[in-house]
Design a protein around this motif. Structure first.
Motif, short mmCIF file in Angstrom:
data_model
loop_
_atom_site.label_atom_id
_atom_site.label_comp_id
_atom_site.label_asym_id
_atom_site.label_seq_id
_atom_site.Cartn_x
_atom_site.Cartn_y
_atom_site.Cartn_z
N THR A 181 0.84 -1.20 0.00
CA THR A 181 0.00 0.00 0.00
C THR A 181 0.88 1.25 0.00
OG1 THR A 181 -1.71 -1.15 1.28
CG2 THR A 181 -1.80 1.26 1.25
N TRP A 182 0.62 2.16 -0.92
CA TRP A 182 1.38 3.41 -1.03
C TRP A 182 0.60 4.52 -0.34
CZ3 TRP A 182 6.07 4.53 -3.59
CH2 TRP A 182 6.39 5.90 -3.71
N LEU A 183 1.24 5.23 0.59
CA LEU A 183 0.63 6.38 1.26
C LEU A 183 1.48 7.62 1.00
CD1 LEU A 183 -0.17 4.83 4.78
CD2 LEU A 183 -1.72 5.07 2.83
N GLY A 184 0.84 8.70 0.59
CA GLY A 184 1.57 9.94 0.34
C GLY A 184 0.78 11.14 0.82
N PRO A 185 1.44 12.27 1.11
CA PRO A 185 0.75 13.47 1.58
C PRO A 185 -0.04 14.14 0.47
CG PRO A 185 3.05 13.96 1.17
CD PRO A 185 2.89 12.47 0.95
N GLN A 186 -1.03 14.92 0.85
CA GLN A 186 -1.81 15.68 -0.13
C GLN A 186 -0.97 16.79 -0.75
OE1 GLN A 186 -5.12 15.14 -1.12
NE2 GLN A 186 -4.85 13.23 0.00
N ASN A 187 -0.08 17.38 0.05
CA ASN A 187 0.83 18.43 -0.42
C ASN A 187 2.05 18.41 0.49
OD1 ASN A 187 0.25 20.18 1.96
ND2 ASN A 187 -1.76 20.39 0.97
N TYR A 188 2.98 19.33 0.24
CA TYR A 188 4.22 19.36 1.01
C TYR A 188 4.27 20.53 2.00
CZ TYR A 188 5.86 16.01 -2.51
OH TYR A 188 6.02 14.92 -3.33
N ASP A 189 3.11 21.16 2.26
CA ASP A 189 3.09 22.33 3.12
C ASP A 189 3.46 22.01 4.57
OD1 ASP A 189 2.22 23.54 0.85
OD2 ASP A 189 0.16 23.91 1.53
N ASN A 190 3.11 20.82 5.04
CA ASN A 190 3.36 20.42 6.42
C ASN A 190 3.98 19.03 6.42
OD1 ASN A 190 3.20 21.05 9.21
ND2 ASN A 190 1.37 19.78 9.42
N LEU A 191 5.06 18.89 5.65
CA LEU A 191 5.58 17.59 5.25
C LEU A 191 5.90 16.65 6.41
CD1 LEU A 191 6.45 15.73 2.95
CD2 LEU A 191 8.69 16.85 2.98
N GLY A 192 6.70 17.11 7.37
CA GLY A 192 7.13 16.23 8.46
C GLY A 192 5.97 15.69 9.29
N PRO A 193 5.14 16.57 9.86
CA PRO A 193 4.01 16.09 10.66
C PRO A 193 3.04 15.23 9.86
CG PRO A 193 4.47 18.39 11.16
CD PRO A 193 5.31 18.04 9.97
N ASP A 194 2.79 15.60 8.60
CA ASP A 194 1.88 14.79 7.78
C ASP A 194 2.46 13.39 7.54
OD1 ASP A 194 0.11 16.87 7.64
OD2 ASP A 194 0.59 17.45 5.57
N ALA A 195 3.76 13.33 7.27
CA ALA A 195 4.40 12.04 7.05
C ALA A 195 4.36 11.19 8.32
CB ALA A 195 5.84 12.23 6.58
N ALA A 196 4.54 11.84 9.47
CA ALA A 196 4.48 11.11 10.75
C ALA A 196 3.11 10.46 10.94
CB ALA A 196 4.79 12.05 11.90
#
Length: 371
Positions: free
Chosen positions: A110-125
């Motif tokens: 399963t591939w999971l990715g953020p909607q955008n890179y505006d809040n990259l670290g917390p979103d990736a966490a």
């Protein structure tokens, strides 16, 4: 991120300038190991409970205990970039090809990715923790912002879920979070190679455009460029732009154009992504500085290669994103299902300098969607 980054310091890493074609390939020993993993995985649809490989230094014992556990269904989660990001589409292509073996043997990826890179670290966490809560048997992830992501990675590895870092974070962060391996490029070394190539070709003042400031891999890239330029008697400064500008060509073009008009001593521009390189090319043209300013970028696409071929761009730095996705997923599956682990706990996929001397060899790979 575009994306590699960023660890171990083996002698003679591949891909420095002046080594025309072979430099873009992974060492044969690493390819052989990866091929062995995939071939072994194809040989049987049944996991074994036999002897397992020793985990890498720093790997959690809880995660190590899941190696080759047998019986359970393999469920791999990959934390990667945006689905519409051209760089990450090549990484995903590699992951998807490796996933065919996983699926043929009853598992899933399963591939999971953020909607955008505006809040990259917390979103990736959040994505890492989501993968863990959804029953991941292994997590493959990029450690873009360690201060925001490391606790989530540690929660996974200490909770019995093997972690495999790729693209960003490197050996240092792999050890910090208890990951078993890191697959990707050495971003600071890649940047240094780019800086040295700029200096070798006469640049004295290079602007490093960073549209993802604060990300460990992009910061390392600009730092490496400055190191390479310094060694060649020049200098490099960073132009950090808001991450909301990433993927906004108009905003990036205007910011670069403004910087060029403000400082006419700039004679080189390097960007952290191919999209930003397109914006830089437009900014250089609008500033009327095409005859003076040399352009380079990390990563590559057909537009970059065509500019190199036409003499309008100096170089690209390739980190072979397809291999990052393919090798990382292959390792995670082989470890999950069979307890196999490559001897090298860091697999380098770059850097490789692509320039006028070797651009033709890279074009076919880009057209196939794997470079």
């Amino acid at each position: 991120m575009e994306g590699t980054r960023i660890r171990r310091r083996p002698p003679g890493f591949p891909g420095l300038a002046g080594r025309p074609k072979s430099h873009s390939r992974l060492p044969l020993t690493a390819i052989g190991l990866a091929a062995a993993l995939v071939l072994t995985a194809c040989a049987s649809g049944k996991a074994t409970t036999g002897a397992t490989s020793q985990p890498a230094a720093g790997a959690s014992s809880a995660a190590a205990n899941t190696a080759g556990s047998g019986g359970g269904k393999v469920s791999l989660f990959v934390i990667g970039g945006k689905s519409d990001d051209p760089f990450w589409s090549a990484v995903k292509r590699g992951a998807d090809d490796a996933a065919k073996v996983v699926k043929a043997n009853g598992g899933n990826v399963t591939w999971l990715g953020p909607q955008n890179y505006d809040n990259l670290g917390p979103d990736a966490a959040k994505l890492i923790l989501s993968a863990k809560s959804q029953g991941a048997t292994a997590i493959v992830g990029a450690d873009w912002v360690p201060e925001a992501q490391n606790e989530a990675f540690k929660a996974a590895s200490s909770g019995g879920v093997p972690v495999f870092l790729f693209n960003a974070g490197g050996a240092e962060q792999a050890k910090n979070v208890g990951a078993l391996t890191y697959t990707g490029s050495e971003e600071q070394l890649a940047g240094k190679a780019g800086g040295e190539f700029f200096a070798k070709n006469g640049a004295k003042n290079v602007l490093c455009v960073n549209t993802l400031p604060g990300a460990v891999n992009t910061e390392a890239r600009c730092k490496g460029v400055a190191e390479g330029m310094s060694g060649g008697g020049g200098k490099s400064t960073q132009l950090p732009l808001p991450s909301s500008n990433f993927g906004n060509p108009t905003a990036v073009t205007q910011a670069i154009k403004s910087a060029l008009l403000k400082d006419d001593s700039i004679d080189g521009v390097v960007t952290i992504s191919t999209g930003d390189a397109d914006s830089s090319a437009a900014a250089i043209e609008q500033a009327g500085a095409g005859a003076k300013i040399k352009l380079g970028t990390f990563d590559m696409n057909e537009a970059q290669l065509n500019r190199i071929k036409a003499g309008k761009q100096l170089f690209c730095i390739d980190q072979q994103p397809y291999l990052q996705g393919y090798l990382a997923v292959s390792q995670a599956y082989a470890y999950n299902a069979y307890g196999l682990l490559v001897a090298q706990n860091t697999l380098l996929t770059g850097p490789a300098i692509i320039n006028a001397a070797n651009v033709d060899a890279a074009i076919s790979g880009v057209q196939a969607g794997v470079r």
